[in-house]
Motif scaffolding. Structure first.
Motif, mmCIF file in Angstrom:
data_model
loop_
_atom_site.group_PDB
_atom_site.id
_atom_site.type_symbol
_atom_site.label_atom_id
_atom_site.label_comp_id
_atom_site.label_asym_id
_atom_site.label_seq_id
_atom_site.Cartn_x
_atom_site.Cartn_y
_atom_site.Cartn_z
ATOM 1 N N ARG A 131 37.985 42.080 38.660
ATOM 2 C CA ARG A 131 38.440 41.364 37.469
ATOM 3 C C ARG A 131 39.953 41.479 37.296
ATOM 4 O O ARG A 131 40.627 40.498 36.934
ATOM 5 N N ALA A 132 40.489 42.657 37.572
ATOM 6 C CA ALA A 132 41.935 42.840 37.448
ATOM 7 C C ALA A 132 42.683 41.955 38.439
ATOM 8 O O ALA A 132 43.734 41.386 38.099
ATOM 9 N N TRP A 133 42.162 41.814 39.656
ATOM 10 C CA TRP A 133 42.783 40.910 40.616
ATOM 11 C C TRP A 133 42.778 39.477 40.076
ATOM 12 O O TRP A 133 43.765 38.744 40.188
ATOM 13 N N GLN A 134 41.664 39.082 39.470
ATOM 14 C CA GLN A 134 41.548 37.706 38.966
ATOM 15 C C GLN A 134 42.524 37.416 37.835
ATOM 16 O O GLN A 134 42.922 36.265 37.640
ATOM 17 N N LEU A 135 42.906 38.443 37.104
ATOM 18 C CA LEU A 135 43.771 38.256 35.944
ATOM 19 C C LEU A 135 45.264 38.284 36.283
ATOM 20 O O LEU A 135 46.100 38.102 35.394
ATOM 21 N N ILE A 136 45.601 38.522 37.544
ATOM 22 C CA ILE A 136 47.021 38.534 37.919
ATOM 23 C C ILE A 136 47.587 37.119 37.795
ATOM 24 O O ILE A 136 47.085 36.185 38.428
ATOM 25 N N PRO A 137 48.611 36.910 36.995
ATOM 26 C CA PRO A 137 49.167 35.559 36.832
ATOM 27 C C PRO A 137 49.912 35.089 38.082
ATOM 28 O O PRO A 137 50.367 35.895 38.890
ATOM 29 N N SER A 138 50.036 33.796 38.200
ATOM 30 C CA SER A 138 50.622 33.196 39.405
ATOM 31 C C SER A 138 52.030 33.700 39.665
ATOM 32 O O SER A 138 52.426 33.904 40.819
ATOM 33 N N TRP A 139 52.795 33.901 38.600
ATOM 34 C CA TRP A 139 54.187 34.319 38.814
ATOM 35 C C TRP A 139 54.282 35.745 39.366
ATOM 36 O O TRP A 139 55.252 36.078 40.029
ATOM 37 N N GLU A 140 53.264 36.590 39.119
ATOM 38 C CA GLU A 140 53.302 37.935 39.680
ATOM 39 C C GLU A 140 52.974 37.924 41.171
ATOM 40 O O GLU A 140 53.525 38.714 41.932
ATOM 41 N N TRP A 141 52.070 37.050 41.592
ATOM 42 C CA TRP A 141 51.854 36.870 43.032
ATOM 43 C C TRP A 141 53.166 36.415 43.676
ATOM 44 O O TRP A 141 53.550 36.916 44.742
ATOM 45 N N HIS A 142 53.798 35.476 43.046
ATOM 46 C CA HIS A 142 55.057 34.933 43.564
ATOM 47 C C HIS A 142 56.124 36.026 43.650
ATOM 48 O O HIS A 142 56.809 36.159 44.676
ATOM 49 N N ARG A 143 56.242 36.833 42.616
ATOM 50 C CA ARG A 143 57.232 37.902 42.592
ATOM 51 C C ARG A 143 56.940 38.951 43.663
ATOM 52 O O ARG A 143 57.867 39.600 44.175
ATOM 53 N N ALA A 144 55.664 39.127 43.997
ATOM 54 C CA ALA A 144 55.280 40.093 45.036
ATOM 55 C C ALA A 144 55.428 39.511 46.441
ATOM 56 O O ALA A 144 55.116 40.192 47.431
ATOM 57 N N GLY A 145 55.889 38.270 46.541
ATOM 58 C CA GLY A 145 56.118 37.666 47.851
ATOM 59 C C GLY A 145 54.892 37.046 48.480
ATOM 60 O O GLY A 145 54.845 36.844 49.698
ATOM 61 N N VAL A 146 53.877 36.718 47.664
ATOM 62 C CA VAL A 146 52.648 36.110 48.178
ATOM 63 C C VAL A 146 52.666 34.623 47.858
ATOM 64 O O VAL A 146 52.755 34.232 46.692
ATOM 65 N N ASP A 147 52.569 33.797 48.874
ATOM 66 C CA ASP A 147 52.623 32.354 48.681
ATOM 67 C C ASP A 147 51.327 31.843 48.057
ATOM 68 O O ASP A 147 50.300 32.520 48.076
ATOM 69 N N PRO A 148 51.335 30.640 47.490
ATOM 70 C CA PRO A 148 50.142 30.104 46.810
ATOM 71 C C PRO A 148 48.913 30.000 47.707
ATOM 72 O O PRO A 148 47.788 30.156 47.223
ATOM 73 N N ARG A 149 49.094 29.751 48.992
ATOM 74 C CA ARG A 149 47.934 29.626 49.879
ATOM 75 C C ARG A 149 47.162 30.932 49.940
ATOM 76 O O ARG A 149 45.931 30.952 49.807
ATOM 77 N N ARG A 150 47.876 32.056 50.137
ATOM 78 C CA ARG A 150 47.177 33.339 50.231
ATOM 79 C C ARG A 150 46.610 33.785 48.887
ATOM 80 O O ARG A 150 45.480 34.298 48.824
ATOM 81 N N SER A 151 47.346 33.599 47.811
ATOM 82 C CA SER A 151 46.805 34.000 46.505
ATOM 83 C C SER A 151 45.583 33.154 46.148
ATOM 84 O O SER A 151 44.621 33.658 45.558
ATOM 85 N N ARG A 152 45.594 31.884 46.539
ATOM 86 C CA ARG A 152 44.437 31.025 46.279
ATOM 87 C C ARG A 152 43.223 31.506 47.078
ATOM 88 O O ARG A 152 42.088 31.511 46.572
ATOM 89 N N THR A 153 43.441 31.934 48.305
ATOM 90 C CA THR A 153 42.338 32.457 49.116
ATOM 91 C C THR A 153 41.736 33.706 48.482
ATOM 92 O O THR A 153 40.517 33.882 48.448
ATOM 93 N N VAL A 154 42.587 34.581 47.955
ATOM 94 C CA VAL A 154 42.092 35.767 47.254
ATOM 95 C C VAL A 154 41.235 35.355 46.067
ATOM 96 O O VAL A 154 40.131 35.890 45.847
ATOM 97 N N MET A 155 41.699 34.401 45.278
ATOM 98 C CA MET A 155 40.953 33.956 44.107
ATOM 99 C C MET A 155 39.603 33.361 44.495
ATOM 100 O O MET A 155 38.584 33.611 43.834
ATOM 101 N N LEU A 156 39.578 32.601 45.558
ATOM 102 C CA LEU A 156 38.310 32.008 46.019
ATOM 103 C C LEU A 156 37.342 33.086 46.490
ATOM 104 O O LEU A 156 36.135 33.003 46.236
ATOM 105 N N ALA A 157 37.861 34.106 47.165
ATOM 106 C CA ALA A 157 37.010 35.207 47.612
ATOM 107 C C ALA A 157 36.432 35.976 46.424
ATOM 108 O O ALA A 157 35.255 36.371 46.435
ATOM 109 N N LEU A 158 37.241 36.177 45.398
ATOM 110 C CA LEU A 158 36.781 36.910 44.221
ATOM 111 C C LEU A 158 35.670 36.161 43.484
ATOM 112 O O LEU A 158 34.795 36.777 42.864
#
Length: 289
Positions: free
Chosen positions: A150-177
């Motif tokens: 649940r905590a992974w799911q609640l990470i906002p898009s800008w924090e993924w971006h700030r951590a250097g994770v592009d939208p493709r990889r963060s989207r894959t994480v969300m789909l897996a969750l």
């Protein structure tokens, strides 16, 4: 022990996996009973000890034997190459661990897709520190337990971006969750069935599924096809030449169902890498996009 557990960590600064000055291996995990910290020590060739703290301590200790490879079965493996024979002789205690926790291996594997390791480990470290919880017990400084699903799911898009994770990889994480329960139940399937289930998640391919199988399922045959360096590491270590993925798969058929064991032995024994004359993956700062 350290060698067996080493592939469960994500770089030297992983806040969920540390080797202490006394040689003890510390690991944090989120069990079905809650967070836990684990401390592994080895007293002699045949004796390992696991201590645990936190709400999930009991579950963590119950899983400890699988973590150090008790269920790993090397029956049928033949070290019929001088490099393999030497590594097998020097590292008789090397085993393939099994965590039994699919998402715990899948999320960092997704972060490692198509980027250099230093970039992936930095992203993992930043996200885990920001959204994990303090590790219970007397752990080395700054260890944390990784975020819940649940905590992974609640990470906002800008924090993924700030951590250097592009939208493709963060989207894959969300789909897996979204299908975490179905993916976790894959631990009860055959390796082939579990891999097929993982690959139903858009963005999870052969390489990512193999990286999960090696850790979560203890699959001694899971070969990370598509890895930027693996085919040439195998080629130069065992055959003295460059290899494509297709050539590597054919050449390693003789070691099935122990192909990942071959990889680990070569890594432990000092693999021969391809001379660095060709292109390398470069650092891509996704925060600038």
């Amino acid at each position: 022990m350290q060698l067996t557990l080493s592939r469960l960590g994500r770089g030297a600064t992983d806040p969920t996996h540390q080797v202490a000055a006394d040689g003890a291996v510390w690991r944090t995990t989120l069990t079905v009973e809650g967070p836990a910290s684990m401390r592994f020590t080895q007293h002699d060739l045949h004796t390992l000890r696991c201590e645990a703290w936190g709400e999930g301590a009991h579950a963590a200790v119950a899983a400890a034997s699988a973590l150090v490879g008790e269920a790993d079965d090397p029956t049928g493996f033949v070290a019929d190459h001088p490099r393999l024979h030497d590594a097998h002789r020097r590292f008789p205690g090397l085993r393939i661990p099994r965590t039994g926790l699919v998402l715990e291996s899948l999320i960092p594997a997704i972060l490692e897709q198509k980027v250099i390791s230093v970039q992936a480990t930095a992203s993992w470290r930043a996200l885990v520190r920001a959204h994990g919880t303090p590790a219970p017990g007397p752990t080395p400084a700054n260890m944390v337990v990784g975020p819940s699903n649940r905590a992974w799911q609640l990470i906002p898009s800008w924090e993924w971006h700030r951590a250097g994770v592009d939208p493709r990889r963060s989207r894959t994480v969300m789909l897996a969750l979204q299908v975490a329960r179905q993916l976790q139940s894959g631990v009860n399937l055959s390796p082939a069935e579990a891999a097929a289930r993982l690959r139903t998640v858009p963005g999870v391919g052969v390489w990512t599924a193999a990286e999960v199988a090696q850790r979560a399922l203890g699959d001694a045959d899971a070969l990370s096809v598509g890895d930027f360096h693996l085919s040439n590491m195998i080629g130069h270590s065992l055959f003295g030449r460059d290899m494509t993925d297709t050539e590597m798969i054919v050449a390693m058929q003789k070691w099935q169902p122990h192909r990942y064991r071959v990889v680990r032995l070569l890594e432990a024994g000092g693999a021969t890498l391809k001379p660095r004359r060709g292109p390398r993956l470069s650092f891509v700062d996704h925060r600038l996009h």
